[in-house]
Write an enzyme that holds these catalytic residues in place. Sequence first.
Site, PDB file in Angstrom:
ATOM      1  N   HIS A  31      42.787  31.553  38.176  1.00  0.00           N
ATOM      2  CA  HIS A  31      42.519  32.058  39.537  1.00  0.00           C
ATOM      3  C   HIS A  31      42.511  30.935  40.577  1.00  0.00           C
ATOM      4  CE1 HIS A  31      41.765  36.040  38.044  1.00  0.00           C
ATOM      5  NE2 HIS A  31      40.771  35.643  37.271  1.00  0.00           N
TER       6      HIS A  31
ATOM      7  N   ASP B 248      40.240  38.644  27.195  1.00  0.00           N
ATOM      8  CA  ASP B 248      39.435  39.752  27.732  1.00  0.00           C
ATOM      9  C   ASP B 248      40.201  41.085  27.731  1.00  0.00           C
ATOM     10  OD1 ASP B 248      41.081  38.693  29.701  1.00  0.00           O
ATOM     11  OD2 ASP B 248      39.465  38.282  31.127  1.00  0.00           O
TER      12      ASP B 248
ATOM     13  N   HIS C 120      42.905  39.738  33.835  1.00  0.00           N
ATOM     14  CA  HIS C 120      42.941  39.616  35.294  1.00  0.00           C
ATOM     15  C   HIS C 120      44.200  38.877  35.737  1.00  0.00           C
ATOM     16  CE1 HIS C 120      38.661  39.776  34.002  1.00  0.00           C
ATOM     17  NE2 HIS C 120      38.579  40.660  34.990  1.00  0.00           N
TER      18      HIS C 120
ATOM     19  N   ASP D 290      45.873  37.176  30.308  1.00  0.00           N
ATOM     20  CA  ASP D 290      44.481  37.511  30.638  1.00  0.00           C
ATOM     21  C   ASP D 290      44.428  38.906  31.271  1.00  0.00           C
ATOM     22  OD1 ASP D 290      41.666  35.870  31.242  1.00  0.00           O
ATOM     23  OD2 ASP D 290      42.043  37.455  32.713  1.00  0.00           O
TER      24      ASP D 290
HETATM   25  C1  OKP Z   1      37.993  35.495  35.276  1.00  0.00           C
HETATM   26  B1  OKP Z   1      39.086  35.495  34.229  1.00  0.00           B
HETATM   27  C2  OKP Z   1      31.986  38.404  40.743  1.00  0.00           C
HETATM   28  C3  OKP Z   1      32.081  39.134  39.438  1.00  0.00           C
HETATM   29  C4  OKP Z   1      33.507  39.368  39.071  1.00  0.00           C
HETATM   30  C5  OKP Z   1      35.484  38.246  38.544  1.00  0.00           C
HETATM   31  C6  OKP Z   1      36.072  38.179  37.175  1.00  0.00           C
HETATM   32  C7  OKP Z   1      36.689  36.853  36.907  1.00  0.00           C
HETATM   33  C8  OKP Z   1      37.513  36.858  35.659  1.00  0.00           C
HETATM   34  N1  OKP Z   1      30.674  37.967  41.016  1.00  0.00           N
HETATM   35  N2  OKP Z   1      34.096  38.186  38.586  1.00  0.00           N
HETATM   36  O1  OKP Z   1      40.336  35.929  34.660  1.00  0.00           O
HETATM   37  O2  OKP Z   1      38.743  36.129  32.996  1.00  0.00           O
HETATM   38 ZN    ZN Z   2      40.158  37.515  32.870  1.00  0.00          ZN
END
Ligand code: OKP
Ligand code: ZN
Length: 345
Positions: A162, A287, A200, A198
């Site tokens: 990210h 994930d 996300h 991933d």
């Molecule tokens: C990271 B990775 C925000 C809660 C949500 C976003 C998820 C991040 C995922 N306070 N957080 O791509 O696994």
């Molecule tokens: Zn993720």
Amino acid sequence: MLILFSTLHQGHAPAFEFFRGERVPCFETPARAEFVIQALLARGHDMRDPEADSSAVLPLVHSPRYLAFLESGWTQWLALDPGNNERQPFPSVWPVRTLRSDREPVDFIARLGLYSMDNGSPLSAGTWAAAKACADAAASAAGLLTRGERSVFCVTRPPGHHAGADFMGGYCFINNAAVATQSLLGSGCRRVAILDVDYHHGNGTQSIFYERPEVLVVSIHGDPRTEYPFYLGHADESGAGPGQGFNLNLPLPAGSSAAIWFEALETACTRIARHRPDALVVSLGLDTFAGDPISTFKLQAGDFSRLGARLKRLGCPTVFVLEGGYAASELGSNAANVADAFEQG
Ligand code: OKP
Ligand code: ZN
């Protein structure tokens, strides 16, 4: 498979994040890396410390002022108040549309907002050292590949996909996949493919290489209409300028089955093969597992073996960098399933 890992990750240990209006313990914990390491060691993989220094590559991936902020951020936070040692800084204001991001504010929290995409990526005392060690692992992996190693697994935490050229977000600070890719290009690879599996979308990786035809970026992820990071990762994002046609997003509806996911993987692999990359970088988020606490895909343990075996068939020297995956105890065996199947074919 050769594993690169540094214990410096332990220094990145923020206590809590915000989730649905509440302060909750961080999902992205030091225990995650320990589970992965334990499982890989138990299955006989060799582990080493990163050997390369990524300092020369980092400015090719991230902006100098962002790197300077990351490196000194915790010290600046403490300088405001020694009691801040017990507190986590969170951004509370961001330069969204019509506001200026070219001027760096003096105020620390305002700068933290300038360099963040969300409030979900807390800094702690050892964040820079941990993130830098991951970048060093990614650069080391690239070096090992160019010296003939077929595959290297970087147990990178914090993750990276990210993080954009000048911002952190989604638990990510330095984009490890981008560092591996840039290092590979610097040591003679003409074309590199990045596959991000991933749950996300890897918005940082996409944006860093969006205009570059030598780096193909392919991502399979939860549809950003409902899933984080929301503001990037749609199917119509195909690259820009000279990079037009070198970005492929395969968003899938939340709740998608393993069958649907592997169909997308086939599409991804076909596109990657057409790129004829000299090396492959895999942003290995775990994930997508059915038991993941913050994601909704339905992959089972055996599906991670199937993934490893399919990637092996691409026939490329491959760097794996760990991204997400929050089902702590199964994280290790799922990672090891990918590595084992990749080695065994
Ligand atoms: C990271 B990775 C925000 C809660 C949500 C976003 C998820 C991040 C995922 N306070 N957080 O791509 O696994
Ligand atoms: Zn993720």
